[in-house]
Enzyme design. Structure first.
Site, mmCIF file in Angstrom:
data_model
loop_
_atom_site.group_PDB
_atom_site.id
_atom_site.type_symbol
_atom_site.label_atom_id
_atom_site.label_comp_id
_atom_site.label_asym_id
_atom_site.label_seq_id
_atom_site.Cartn_x
_atom_site.Cartn_y
_atom_site.Cartn_z
ATOM 1 N N ILE A 220 0.826 -1.291 -0.003
ATOM 2 C CA ILE A 220 -0.027 0.137 -0.043
ATOM 3 C C ILE A 220 0.865 1.259 -0.108
ATOM 4 C CG2 ILE A 220 -1.769 1.339 1.242
ATOM 5 C CD1 ILE A 220 -2.304 -1.616 2.756
ATOM 6 N N ALA A 221 1.009 1.769 -1.196
ATOM 7 C CA ALA A 221 1.894 2.860 -1.352
ATOM 8 C C ALA A 221 1.249 4.170 -0.702
ATOM 9 C CB ALA A 221 2.319 3.248 -2.796
ATOM 10 N N HIS A 222 1.816 5.049 0.122
ATOM 11 C CA HIS A 222 1.127 6.024 0.506
ATOM 12 C C HIS A 222 1.923 7.162 1.273
ATOM 13 C CE1 HIS A 222 1.310 3.572 4.003
ATOM 14 N NE2 HIS A 222 1.270 4.790 4.837
ATOM 15 N N ALA A 223 1.557 8.508 1.328
ATOM 16 C CA ALA A 223 2.301 9.335 1.944
ATOM 17 C C ALA A 223 1.633 10.054 3.022
ATOM 18 C CB ALA A 223 2.853 10.536 1.137
#
Lengths: 90, 145
Positions: B64-67
């Site tokens: 889960i790619a996130h910032a």
């Protein structure tokens, strides 16, 4: 009892981890305050959590705190969470 | 709730082979396509990946790619890129074949959404179906109903 669920940003992975930790603790009948926080929050918090749940990649960034740090390999595996949390709390 | 988080363009295949950062870029671009983020968000996601290592990879084959929330997040949203050629990130859970992207406008309003997502993904049957199902309509139904 306080538990931190930790990720880099404190908004994504940590919230998923908190959500499943809440589920597991409820099924174990254990009352705990699980908070989703970032690595820096976990390190700088004034009141220590008894347990820190974290993904393995971030584990080495959590140093010098007295909490028990538990790496979680698969945050969607409720059995892994159940085994590790019940072992830590027994 | 999950149904609103996934915009119309948010579930897609990545057919060609790519590296980990290329896969992250492709997944985050789905959020941009649905006007959930502006172009700057990708650079913050890649920065988080460089700073913390592949901690986006949270389960075998799943990332889960996130910032963090920021001005470049226009609306809370999720996307899923199925990597038909699974990608190596450096995590013990490699290779990654389901790459989600996630963005939140603030640090609280998405908690119920992610709780619902965690519930779907904690069902091993759902995860197995997502890993093998290539029909994107069925994938969307699995995630949002």
């Amino acid at each position: 009892m306080k538990i931190y669920a930790v990720c880099g940003a404190g908004i994504g992975t940590s919230v998923l981890l908190k959500s499943n930790a809440d589920r597991v603790l409820a099924s174990l009948g254990i009352e705990a305050d699980v908070q989703a926080v970032s690595v820096s929050d976990a390190m700088s918090a004034e009141s220590l959590a008894q347990i820190v749940l974290i993904t393995p990649e971030l584990q080495e960034q959590i140093t010098g705190i007295r909490s028990e740090v538990i790496p979680i390999d698969n945050i969607f595996n409720l059995e892994e969470l159940t085994l590790k949390l019940s072992a830590a709390l027994s | 709730m999950l149904a609103q988080a996934f915009g119309p363009n948010s579930i897609s295949h990545h057919l060609t082979s790519t590296d980990w950062e290329g896969a992250i870029s492709a997944a985050v671009s789905l959020l941009e396509l649905d006007q959930r983020v502006s172009s700057n968000y990708l650079s913050r996601v890649l920065e988080a990946n460089q700073k913390h290592g592949p901690y986006f990879v949270v389960a075998p084959g799943i990332a889960i790619a996130h910032a963090s929330p920021g001005e470049d997040v226009l609306e809370t949203g999720m996307a899923l890129l199925r990597l038909e050629n699974p990608v190596v990130s450096g995590s013990a859970n490699d290779p990654v074949s389901l790459l989600f992207a996630f963005c939140a406008v603030d640090s609280t309003s998405h908690i119920a959404l992610l709780s619902q997502f965690a519930e779907v993904m904690s069902n091993a049957g759902n995860v197995n179906s997502l890993l093998i199902e290539s029909n994107l309509t069925i994938v969307r139904n699995l995630l949002t109903t």
